[in-house]
Scaffold this motif. Structure first.
Motif, PDB file in Angstrom:
ATOM      1  N   TYR A  18     -12.616-101.566 -67.563  1.00  0.00           N
ATOM      2  CA  TYR A  18     -11.295-101.197 -68.242  1.00  0.00           C
ATOM      3  C   TYR A  18     -10.305-100.571 -66.973  1.00  0.00           C
ATOM      4  O   TYR A  18      -8.991-100.696 -67.162  1.00  0.00           O
ATOM      5  CB  TYR A  18     -11.218-100.339 -69.655  1.00  0.00           C
ATOM      6  N   ASN A  63     -22.325 -98.931 -79.105  1.00  0.00           N
ATOM      7  CA  ASN A  63     -23.034-100.339 -78.475  1.00  0.00           C
ATOM      8  C   ASN A  63     -23.989-100.161 -77.588  1.00  0.00           C
ATOM      9  O   ASN A  63     -24.936-101.103 -77.594  1.00  0.00           O
ATOM     10  CB  ASN A  63     -21.788-100.923 -77.731  1.00  0.00           C
ATOM     11  N   LEU A  96     -20.964-108.362 -78.829  1.00  0.00           N
ATOM     12  CA  LEU A  96     -20.377-107.085 -78.957  1.00  0.00           C
ATOM     13  C   LEU A  96     -21.061-106.435 -79.943  1.00  0.00           C
ATOM     14  O   LEU A  96     -21.098-105.112 -79.810  1.00  0.00           O
ATOM     15  CB  LEU A  96     -18.971-107.312 -79.438  1.00  0.00           C
ATOM     16  N   ASN A 149     -10.542 -98.055 -77.073  1.00  0.00           N
ATOM     17  CA  ASN A 149     -11.800 -97.109 -76.988  1.00  0.00           C
ATOM     18  C   ASN A 149     -13.072 -98.087 -76.572  1.00  0.00           C
ATOM     19  O   ASN A 149     -13.013 -99.111 -77.455  1.00  0.00           O
ATOM     20  CB  ASN A 149     -11.965 -96.129 -77.994  1.00  0.00           C
ATOM     21  N   GLY A 158     -12.447-111.507 -69.174  1.00  0.00           N
ATOM     22  CA  GLY A 158     -12.066-110.283 -69.943  1.00  0.00           C
ATOM     23  C   GLY A 158     -10.795-109.950 -69.386  1.00  0.00           C
ATOM     24  O   GLY A 158     -10.018-109.366 -70.238  1.00  0.00           O
ATOM     25  N   LYS A 207     -13.650-112.920 -64.749  1.00  0.00           N
ATOM     26  CA  LYS A 207     -12.158-112.759 -65.106  1.00  0.00           C
ATOM     27  C   LYS A 207     -11.778-113.133 -66.455  1.00  0.00           C
ATOM     28  O   LYS A 207     -10.376-113.124 -66.680  1.00  0.00           O
ATOM     29  CB  LYS A 207     -10.979-113.099 -63.888  1.00  0.00           C
ATOM     30  N   ILE A 236     -13.136-106.952 -77.835  1.00  0.00           N
ATOM     31  CA  ILE A 236     -13.145-107.668 -76.351  1.00  0.00           C
ATOM     32  C   ILE A 236     -14.593-108.301 -76.211  1.00  0.00           C
ATOM     33  O   ILE A 236     -15.647-107.372 -76.303  1.00  0.00           O
ATOM     34  CB  ILE A 236     -12.584-106.944 -75.181  1.00  0.00           C
ATOM     35  N   ALA A 237     -14.760-109.578 -76.055  1.00  0.00           N
ATOM     36  CA  ALA A 237     -16.120-110.143 -75.819  1.00  0.00           C
ATOM     37  C   ALA A 237     -15.858-111.531 -75.459  1.00  0.00           C
ATOM     38  O   ALA A 237     -15.096-112.168 -75.553  1.00  0.00           O
ATOM     39  CB  ALA A 237     -16.850-110.477 -77.351  1.00  0.00           C
ATOM     40  N   VAL A 238     -16.805-111.625 -74.236  1.00  0.00           N
ATOM     41  CA  VAL A 238     -16.921-112.739 -73.314  1.00  0.00           C
ATOM     42  C   VAL A 238     -18.352-113.372 -73.501  1.00  0.00           C
ATOM     43  O   VAL A 238     -19.214-112.435 -73.418  1.00  0.00           O
ATOM     44  CB  VAL A 238     -16.582-112.251 -71.910  1.00  0.00           C
ATOM     45  N   ILE A 293     -24.853-103.400 -72.345  1.00  0.00           N
ATOM     46  CA  ILE A 293     -23.899-102.635 -72.009  1.00  0.00           C
ATOM     47  C   ILE A 293     -23.944-101.312 -71.371  1.00  0.00           C
ATOM     48  O   ILE A 293     -24.765-100.583 -72.025  1.00  0.00           O
ATOM     49  CB  ILE A 293     -23.058-102.689 -73.338  1.00  0.00           C
TER      50      ILE A 293
HETATM   51  N1  ACO Z   1     -19.055-102.981 -64.558  1.00  0.00           N
HETATM   52  C1  ACO Z   1     -18.211-103.020 -63.499  1.00  0.00           C
HETATM   53  N2  ACO Z   1     -17.191-103.824 -63.381  1.00  0.00           N
HETATM   54  C2  ACO Z   1     -16.837-104.650 -64.037  1.00  0.00           C
HETATM   55  C3  ACO Z   1     -17.819-105.005 -65.205  1.00  0.00           C
HETATM   56  C4  ACO Z   1     -19.100-104.073 -65.398  1.00  0.00           C
HETATM   57  N3  ACO Z   1     -19.728-104.173 -66.472  1.00  0.00           N
HETATM   58  N4  ACO Z   1     -17.378-106.032 -65.796  1.00  0.00           N
HETATM   59  C5  ACO Z   1     -16.166-106.567 -65.196  1.00  0.00           C
HETATM   60  N5  ACO Z   1     -16.064-105.598 -64.145  1.00  0.00           N
HETATM   61  C6  ACO Z   1     -15.128-105.583 -63.351  1.00  0.00           C
HETATM   62  C7  ACO Z   1     -15.237-107.234 -62.477  1.00  0.00           C
HETATM   63  O1  ACO Z   1     -16.127-107.104 -61.239  1.00  0.00           O
HETATM   64  C8  ACO Z   1     -13.913-107.456 -62.105  1.00  0.00           C
HETATM   65  O2  ACO Z   1     -13.401-106.671 -61.159  1.00  0.00           O
HETATM   66  P1  ACO Z   1     -12.603-107.240 -59.580  1.00  0.00           P
HETATM   67  O3  ACO Z   1     -11.122-107.382 -60.245  1.00  0.00           O
HETATM   68  O4  ACO Z   1     -12.866-106.060 -58.723  1.00  0.00           O
HETATM   69  O5  ACO Z   1     -13.495-108.475 -59.099  1.00  0.00           O
HETATM   70  C9  ACO Z   1     -12.841-106.882 -63.177  1.00  0.00           C
HETATM   71  O6  ACO Z   1     -13.726-105.803 -63.754  1.00  0.00           O
HETATM   72  C10 ACO Z   1     -12.736-107.971 -64.280  1.00  0.00           C
HETATM   73  O7  ACO Z   1     -13.946-108.556 -64.739  1.00  0.00           O
HETATM   74  P2  ACO Z   1     -13.911-109.708 -65.711  1.00  0.00           P
HETATM   75  O8  ACO Z   1     -14.781-110.785 -64.928  1.00  0.00           O
HETATM   76  O9  ACO Z   1     -12.736-110.190 -66.503  1.00  0.00           O
HETATM   77  O10 ACO Z   1     -15.136-109.097 -67.033  1.00  0.00           O
HETATM   78  P3  ACO Z   1     -15.704-109.991 -68.088  1.00  0.00           P
HETATM   79  O11 ACO Z   1     -15.074-111.316 -68.166  1.00  0.00           O
HETATM   80  O12 ACO Z   1     -17.205-110.218 -67.799  1.00  0.00           O
HETATM   81  O13 ACO Z   1     -15.435-109.288 -69.279  1.00  0.00           O
HETATM   82  C11 ACO Z   1     -16.452-107.563 -70.827  1.00  0.00           C
HETATM   83  C12 ACO Z   1     -15.901-107.922 -69.366  1.00  0.00           C
HETATM   84  C13 ACO Z   1     -15.290-107.767 -71.807  1.00  0.00           C
HETATM   85  C14 ACO Z   1     -16.773-105.935 -70.884  1.00  0.00           C
HETATM   86  C15 ACO Z   1     -17.649-108.493 -70.891  1.00  0.00           C
HETATM   87  O14 ACO Z   1     -18.713-108.041 -69.844  1.00  0.00           O
HETATM   88  C16 ACO Z   1     -18.311-108.289 -72.438  1.00  0.00           C
HETATM   89  O15 ACO Z   1     -18.005-109.150 -73.359  1.00  0.00           O
HETATM   90  N6  ACO Z   1     -19.515-107.286 -72.550  1.00  0.00           N
HETATM   91  C17 ACO Z   1     -19.981-107.374 -73.869  1.00  0.00           C
HETATM   92  C18 ACO Z   1     -19.221-106.965 -75.060  1.00  0.00           C
HETATM   93  C19 ACO Z   1     -18.458-105.624 -74.863  1.00  0.00           C
HETATM   94  O16 ACO Z   1     -18.824-104.714 -74.223  1.00  0.00           O
HETATM   95  N7  ACO Z   1     -17.093-105.503 -74.989  1.00  0.00           N
HETATM   96  C20 ACO Z   1     -16.178-104.531 -74.849  1.00  0.00           C
HETATM   97  C21 ACO Z   1     -16.068-103.705 -76.289  1.00  0.00           C
HETATM   98  S1  ACO Z   1     -15.140-102.441 -76.108  1.00  0.00           S
HETATM   99  C22 ACO Z   1     -13.655-103.088 -76.842  1.00  0.00           C
HETATM  100  O17 ACO Z   1     -13.703-104.095 -77.345  1.00  0.00           O
HETATM  101  C23 ACO Z   1     -12.498-102.345 -76.771  1.00  0.00           C
END
Ligand code: ACO
Length: 186
Positions: free
Chosen positions: A170, A153, A51, A148, A126, A124, A114-116, A161
């Protein structure tokens, strides 16, 4: 190492606030619970490093921060998703509850950090974290839950990202884009 049972852990908030629906929806290899006072040793900071930049404060300072969060009743809710086989954290997210003088002394839930783990993204995790935090927010009586996704980032992790992709994530979690955020940078 097998997963440490919740009963042996010192949790940030009661496990009963974790949605049963989210627990049931999780893959059988995964487990969701509140942050525990020993999660420094389960890779908590490592997951957060996807993140933003993380400087490791050491275990004692991490634990002091945990205690500081817990000292504010009904305010900080950090959830973690762990791998059952290794007892390591794969995902994390925070809900902060704001008490207001408006809306009949209402409450607003703010989703943060939120971080994975990079290797576990797209499974899934996140989505389950967002669902768990939204459930806590609603259960505590918050009239809305907001988040937000910071464009800053994009500067730190330009390849990891992409804002449009994050918005898509989201939206799939049931959130919609509304208004905008202003920041006074110090
Ligand atoms: N682009 C498009 N769709 C996406 C993306 C993406 N980057 N990431 C997930 N999705 C979609 C998935 O395809 C899925 O869709 P579906 O239900 O149709 O199959 C749905 O969103 C759920 O995805 P998850 O598998 O739950 O996503 P993941 O576990 O990878 O978590 C997250 C997403 C949190 C953004 C992760 O990629 C991450 O940690 N990124 C880096 C840190 C970050 O940016 N965190 C968010 C900061 S903002 C905040 O914290 C409020």
């Amino acid at each position: 190492m097998p997963l440490t049972p919740n009963t042996e852990l010192d949790l940030l908030f009661p496990d009963s606030l974790i949605s049963g629906d989210v627990k049931r929806a999780l893959h059988q290899d995964l487990h969701i619970r509140p942050l525990a006072s020993t999660d420094y040793n389960r890779g908590h900071l490592s997951v957060l490093s996807v993140l933003t930049e993380i400087s490791d404060p050491g275990e004692a300072a991490w634990k002091a921060q945990f205690d500081a969060l817990r000292a504010f009743p009904e305010t900080y809710y950090v959830v973690v998703i762990l791998d059952r086989a290794t007892d390591k954290i794969f995902g994390v997210g925070t809900l902060v509850v704001e008490r207001k003088f408006t809306r009949g002394l209402g409450k607003v839930g703010h989703i943060e950090d939120i971080a994975v783990d990079k290797a576990q993204q797209g499974k899934k995790i996140g989505l389950r974290i967002i669902n768990a935090l939204t459930y806590i927010s609603e259960t505590l009586g918050c009239y809305k839950t907001i988040l937000n996704c910071s464009e800053s980032n994009l500067i730190i992790y330009p390849r990891l990202i992409d804002l449009r992709r994050k918005l898509a994530f989201y939206e799939k979690c049931g959130f919609e884009k509304k208004e905008c955020e202003m920041v006074y940078q110090v």
